[in-house]
Design an enzyme around this catalytic site. Sequence first.
Site, PDB file in Angstrom:
ATOM      1  N   ASP A  45       3.313  11.075  55.714  1.00 12.82           N
ATOM      2  CA  ASP A  45       3.250  10.434  54.402  1.00 12.82           C
ATOM      3  C   ASP A  45       2.185  11.130  53.567  1.00 12.82           C
ATOM      4  OD1 ASP A  45       5.206   8.534  54.981  1.00 12.82           O
ATOM      5  OD2 ASP A  45       3.762   7.037  55.656  1.00 12.82           O
ATOM      6  N   ASP A  51      10.813   7.684  51.958  1.00 14.69           N
ATOM      7  CA  ASP A  51      10.540   6.276  51.665  1.00 14.69           C
ATOM      8  C   ASP A  51      10.969   5.912  50.248  1.00 14.69           C
ATOM      9  OD1 ASP A  51       9.393   6.048  54.197  1.00 14.69           O
ATOM     10  OD2 ASP A  51       7.362   6.417  53.436  1.00 14.69           O
TER      11      ASP A  51
END
Length: 161
Positions: free
Chosen positions: A116, A134
């Site tokens: 991330d 995401d």
Amino acid sequence: MFARGLILAAVVFLLDRLSKWWFMDVYELARKGVVEILPVFNVVMVWNRGVSFSLFSAETDTGRWFLVGMTSVIVAILLFWLRSVHTRLTMVAIGLVIGGAIGNIYDRVIYGAVADFFQFHVGDWSFAVFNVADCFISCGAVVLAWDAFFGSGRADKEQKN
């Protein structure tokens, strides 16, 4: 519709892989630490061992493979659903979710966690750190919810009644 949904999922997967390759290998984000882009937005390298927003963290290999298996089952269900889709909106939503989910599955299998990068924050409070996959998963889920309440899914239910 099925083929188009698969193509969209493949494009989403490739965009996710490209972004992760760029941040990890070209830009070397892990070496740079936190990079402030805006007063409320940073890029930072974080390895997420949980699901969305680091919920249900899976610190062990058993947990990691459980999440891989659970996400793979969800992808299989979405693929089954995609085969029967008749509207472009639903096809796009499912394609976005499938592509993003496969991107995160790839990370878990290869790296043991999901990479991330994007972090919104206000002062020291951070909303979340997330990635391109995401974003696509979230957009697809919102579109599915919208379609269920206001779109073709609702129209189909009302016609049956």
